[in-house]
Design a protein around this motif. Structure first.
Motif, PDB file in Angstrom:
ATOM      1  N   HIS A 163       0.833  -1.216   0.000  1.00  0.00           N
ATOM      2  CA  HIS A 163       0.000   0.000   0.000  1.00  0.00           C
ATOM      3  C   HIS A 163       0.859   1.255   0.000  1.00  0.00           C
ATOM      4  O   HIS A 163       0.557   2.226  -0.708  1.00  0.00           O
ATOM      5  CB  HIS A 163      -0.935   0.005   1.203  1.00  0.00           C
ATOM      6  N   GLY A 164       1.924   1.245   0.780  1.00  0.00           N
ATOM      7  CA  GLY A 164       2.809   2.409   0.824  1.00  0.00           C
ATOM      8  C   GLY A 164       3.420   2.704  -0.537  1.00  0.00           C
ATOM      9  O   GLY A 164       3.485   3.866  -0.961  1.00  0.00           O
ATOM     10  N   MET A 165       3.861   1.657  -1.229  1.00  0.00           N
ATOM     11  CA  MET A 165       4.422   1.859  -2.565  1.00  0.00           C
ATOM     12  C   MET A 165       3.375   2.395  -3.532  1.00  0.00           C
ATOM     13  O   MET A 165       3.649   3.284  -4.342  1.00  0.00           O
ATOM     14  CB  MET A 165       4.991   0.544  -3.100  1.00  0.00           C
ATOM     15  N   VAL A 166       2.169   1.842  -3.450  1.00  0.00           N
ATOM     16  CA  VAL A 166       1.094   2.288  -4.343  1.00  0.00           C
ATOM     17  C   VAL A 166       0.735   3.739  -4.045  1.00  0.00           C
ATOM     18  O   VAL A 166       0.610   4.573  -4.961  1.00  0.00           O
ATOM     19  CB  VAL A 166      -0.142   1.380  -4.204  1.00  0.00           C
ATOM     20  N   ALA A 167       0.565   4.070  -2.763  1.00  0.00           N
ATOM     21  CA  ALA A 167       0.157   5.418  -2.384  1.00  0.00           C
ATOM     22  C   ALA A 167       1.174   6.462  -2.840  1.00  0.00           C
ATOM     23  O   ALA A 167       0.801   7.520  -3.374  1.00  0.00           O
ATOM     24  CB  ALA A 167      -0.041   5.496  -0.871  1.00  0.00           C
ATOM     25  N   LEU A 168       2.456   6.177  -2.661  1.00  0.00           N
ATOM     26  CA  LEU A 168       3.481   7.130  -3.078  1.00  0.00           C
ATOM     27  C   LEU A 168       3.671   7.112  -4.587  1.00  0.00           C
ATOM     28  O   LEU A 168       3.851   8.151  -5.216  1.00  0.00           O
ATOM     29  CB  LEU A 168       4.809   6.811  -2.376  1.00  0.00           C
ATOM     30  N   GLY A 169       3.606   5.915  -5.168  1.00  0.00           N
ATOM     31  CA  GLY A 169       3.821   5.804  -6.605  1.00  0.00           C
ATOM     32  C   GLY A 169       2.755   6.489  -7.426  1.00  0.00           C
ATOM     33  O   GLY A 169       3.032   7.020  -8.510  1.00  0.00           O
ATOM     34  N   LEU A 170       1.512   6.486  -6.928  1.00  0.00           N
ATOM     35  CA  LEU A 170       0.410   7.113  -7.650  1.00  0.00           C
ATOM     36  C   LEU A 170       0.221   8.576  -7.286  1.00  0.00           C
ATOM     37  O   LEU A 170      -0.626   9.247  -7.869  1.00  0.00           O
ATOM     38  CB  LEU A 170      -0.896   6.349  -7.395  1.00  0.00           C
ATOM     39  N   GLU A 171       0.994   9.058  -6.327  1.00  0.00           N
ATOM     40  CA  GLU A 171       0.887  10.459  -5.929  1.00  0.00           C
ATOM     41  C   GLU A 171       1.257  11.346  -7.112  1.00  0.00           C
ATOM     42  O   GLU A 171       2.303  11.150  -7.737  1.00  0.00           O
ATOM     43  CB  GLU A 171       1.809  10.756  -4.738  1.00  0.00           C
ATOM     44  N   GLN A 172       0.410  12.303  -7.416  1.00  0.00           N
ATOM     45  CA  GLN A 172       0.614  13.130  -8.610  1.00  0.00           C
ATOM     46  C   GLN A 172       1.533  14.310  -8.302  1.00  0.00           C
ATOM     47  O   GLN A 172       1.202  15.468  -8.531  1.00  0.00           O
ATOM     48  CB  GLN A 172      -0.737  13.586  -9.152  1.00  0.00           C
ATOM     49  N   LYS A 173       2.705  13.970  -7.756  1.00  0.00           N
ATOM     50  CA  LYS A 173       3.698  14.996  -7.421  1.00  0.00           C
ATOM     51  C   LYS A 173       5.061  14.480  -7.855  1.00  0.00           C
ATOM     52  O   LYS A 173       5.165  13.622  -8.728  1.00  0.00           O
ATOM     53  CB  LYS A 173       3.643  15.306  -5.924  1.00  0.00           C
ATOM     54  N   LEU A 174       6.108  14.938  -7.198  1.00  0.00           N
ATOM     55  CA  LEU A 174       7.460  14.584  -7.626  1.00  0.00           C
ATOM     56  C   LEU A 174       7.770  13.101  -7.497  1.00  0.00           C
ATOM     57  O   LEU A 174       8.609  12.579  -8.225  1.00  0.00           O
ATOM     58  CB  LEU A 174       8.486  15.395  -6.808  1.00  0.00           C
ATOM     59  N   VAL A 175       7.088  12.404  -6.570  1.00  0.00           N
ATOM     60  CA  VAL A 175       7.405  10.986  -6.364  1.00  0.00           C
ATOM     61  C   VAL A 175       6.598  10.063  -7.265  1.00  0.00           C
ATOM     62  O   VAL A 175       6.718   8.853  -7.169  1.00  0.00           O
ATOM     63  CB  VAL A 175       7.168  10.576  -4.888  1.00  0.00           C
ATOM     64  N   ALA A 176       5.771  10.613  -8.151  1.00  0.00           N
ATOM     65  CA  ALA A 176       4.944   9.776  -9.021  1.00  0.00           C
ATOM     66  C   ALA A 176       5.829   8.839  -9.844  1.00  0.00           C
ATOM     67  O   ALA A 176       6.903   9.215 -10.317  1.00  0.00           O
ATOM     68  CB  ALA A 176       4.104  10.646  -9.945  1.00  0.00           C
ATOM     69  N   VAL A 177       5.373   7.605 -10.001  1.00  0.00           N
ATOM     70  CA  VAL A 177       6.100   6.583 -10.751  1.00  0.00           C
ATOM     71  C   VAL A 177       5.199   6.101 -11.880  1.00  0.00           C
ATOM     72  O   VAL A 177       4.019   5.838 -11.645  1.00  0.00           O
ATOM     73  CB  VAL A 177       6.478   5.395  -9.832  1.00  0.00           C
ATOM     74  N   PRO A 178       5.720   5.969 -13.099  1.00  0.00           N
ATOM     75  CA  PRO A 178       4.889   5.417 -14.180  1.00  0.00           C
ATOM     76  C   PRO A 178       4.335   4.055 -13.784  1.00  0.00           C
ATOM     77  O   PRO A 178       5.034   3.238 -13.162  1.00  0.00           O
ATOM     78  CB  PRO A 178       5.868   5.310 -15.353  1.00  0.00           C
ATOM     79  N   LEU A 179       3.080   3.803 -14.127  1.00  0.00           N
ATOM     80  CA  LEU A 179       2.410   2.595 -13.668  1.00  0.00           C
ATOM     81  C   LEU A 179       3.151   1.309 -14.025  1.00  0.00           C
ATOM     82  O   LEU A 179       3.291   0.432 -13.166  1.00  0.00           O
ATOM     83  CB  LEU A 179       0.972   2.560 -14.187  1.00  0.00           C
ATOM     84  N   PRO A 180       3.654   1.133 -15.252  1.00  0.00           N
ATOM     85  CA  PRO A 180       4.387  -0.117 -15.553  1.00  0.00           C
ATOM     86  C   PRO A 180       5.598  -0.318 -14.649  1.00  0.00           C
ATOM     87  O   PRO A 180       5.861  -1.441 -14.186  1.00  0.00           O
ATOM     88  CB  PRO A 180       4.802   0.057 -17.020  1.00  0.00           C
ATOM     89  N   ALA A 181       6.330   0.762 -14.380  1.00  0.00           N
ATOM     90  CA  ALA A 181       7.497   0.662 -13.492  1.00  0.00           C
ATOM     91  C   ALA A 181       7.056   0.363 -12.068  1.00  0.00           C
ATOM     92  O   ALA A 181       7.699  -0.425 -11.355  1.00  0.00           O
ATOM     93  CB  ALA A 181       8.303   1.960 -13.545  1.00  0.00           C
ATOM     94  N   LEU A 182       5.960   0.975 -11.633  1.00  0.00           N
ATOM     95  CA  LEU A 182       5.452   0.730 -10.282  1.00  0.00           C
ATOM     96  C   LEU A 182       5.043  -0.728 -10.120  1.00  0.00           C
ATOM     97  O   LEU A 182       5.354  -1.355  -9.099  1.00  0.00           O
ATOM     98  CB  LEU A 182       4.264   1.652  -9.997  1.00  0.00           C
ATOM     99  N   ARG A 183       4.394  -1.271 -11.118  1.00  0.00           N
ATOM    100  CA  ARG A 183       3.985  -2.686 -11.053  1.00  0.00           C
ATOM    101  C   ARG A 183       5.208  -3.585 -10.926  1.00  0.00           C
ATOM    102  O   ARG A 183       5.221  -4.547 -10.147  1.00  0.00           O
ATOM    103  CB  ARG A 183       3.165  -3.048 -12.287  1.00  0.00           C
TER     104      ARG A 183
END
Length: 202
Positions: A163-183
Motif C-alpha cells: 500500500h505504501g508503494m502504491v500510495a506514493l507511486g500514484l501520488e501526482q507529485k514529484l514521487v509519481a512513478v509510471p504505472l508499468p514501473a510501479l507494477r
C-alpha cells in the motif's frame, strides 16, 4: 414491502450511487450533501432520513469500493499461478491496478476520518477485513508453522508495504512513478519480502 418503504430504499440506493459518482469525480473533499440532494431529487434535510450522517454515507460508498476490490483480488487469486509466491505477486499488482483505475474512491477509503468518539459499525469493519483473506491464504501455505495470529500480522505488514508503494507511486507529485514501473517494483518488493520470510522460517 410497502410502497413507501420501496421508495425510501430506492432513494437511499440512488443517494449512495450519487455519492460514489461524486467522490470518483471530485474526491472525498468534494462530497456535498446539498448537491447530492439536488441530484436525487429530495430536500437537503431528507438525506439524513436515508442515512444517519455523512460518515455512514461515506462508509456505504467505501463498502461498494471494497466489494469491487475484493472481486479484483479474487480474480488475481484464482488465475493460473504455479505457487503461493506467484499468487501474492498477482494480488499485489491487482491492488495497484485497482487503485490506479479507481483513484479517488480508493483514496477515500484511507482519507475518511471519523470523530474519535464515534464507533465504526461492525458491517463496515467486516467489509474492510475481507480483502485480507486473499493475502492470508497463500501466506499460510508458505509459512505453515505460523499461528493464525502471526499470519494475520504478517498479512497486514505485507499489505502495508505494498500500500505504501502504491500510495506514493500514484501520488501526482514529484514521487509519481509510471504505472508499468510501479507494477514491476511492487513485484520485486513482494518477492523479496516473501523470500526473507520463508528463509527466516526455515
Amino acid at each position: 414491502m410497502s410502497k413507501a418503504l420501496e421508495r425510501r430504499e430506492k432513494l437511499r440506493s440512488d443517494l449512495i450511487l450519487a455519492a460514489e459518482r461524486m467522490i470518483a469525480d471530485r474526491g472525498l473533499a468534494g462530497l456535498k450533501t446539498r448537491d447530492l440532494a439536488r441530484e436525487i431529487g429530495c430536500a437537503n434535510g431528507a438525506v439524513y432520513n436515508l442515512v444517519a450522517d455523512v460518515d455512514e454515507l461515506i462508509l456505504r460508498v467505501g463498502s461498494r469500493t471494497l466489494l469491487r476490490l475484493d472481486d479484483a483480488l479474487s480474480a488475481a487469486e484464482n488465475a493460473a499461478v504455479p505457487s503461493p509466491r506467484g499468487t501474492l505477486v498477482r494480488i499485489a499488482i491487482a491492488y495497484c491496478d485497482f487503485a490506479a483505475e479507481n483513484l479517488e474512491l480508493w483514496r477515500a477509503l484511507f482519507e475518511h476520518r471519523m470523530a474519535a468518539d464515534k464507533i465504526v459499525p461492525d458491517w463496515s469493519i467486516d467489509d474492510q477485513m475481507q480483502p485480507f483473506r486473499h493475502i492470508y491464504k497463500p501466506l499460510a501455505l508458505l509459512l505453515p508453522k505460523r499461528s493464525p495470529e502471526e499470519l494475520g500480522i504478517t498479512a497486514r505488514s505485507l499489505f502495508s508495504a505494498v500500500h505504501g508503494m502504491v500510495a506514493l507511486g500514484l501520488e501526482q507529485k514529484l514521487v509519481a512513478v509510471p504505472l508499468p514501473a510501479l507494477r514491476d517494483e511492487i513485484a520485486v518488493l513482494v518477492r523479496a519480502m516473501l523470500d526473507g520470510l520463508v528463509a527466516r522460517a526455515d
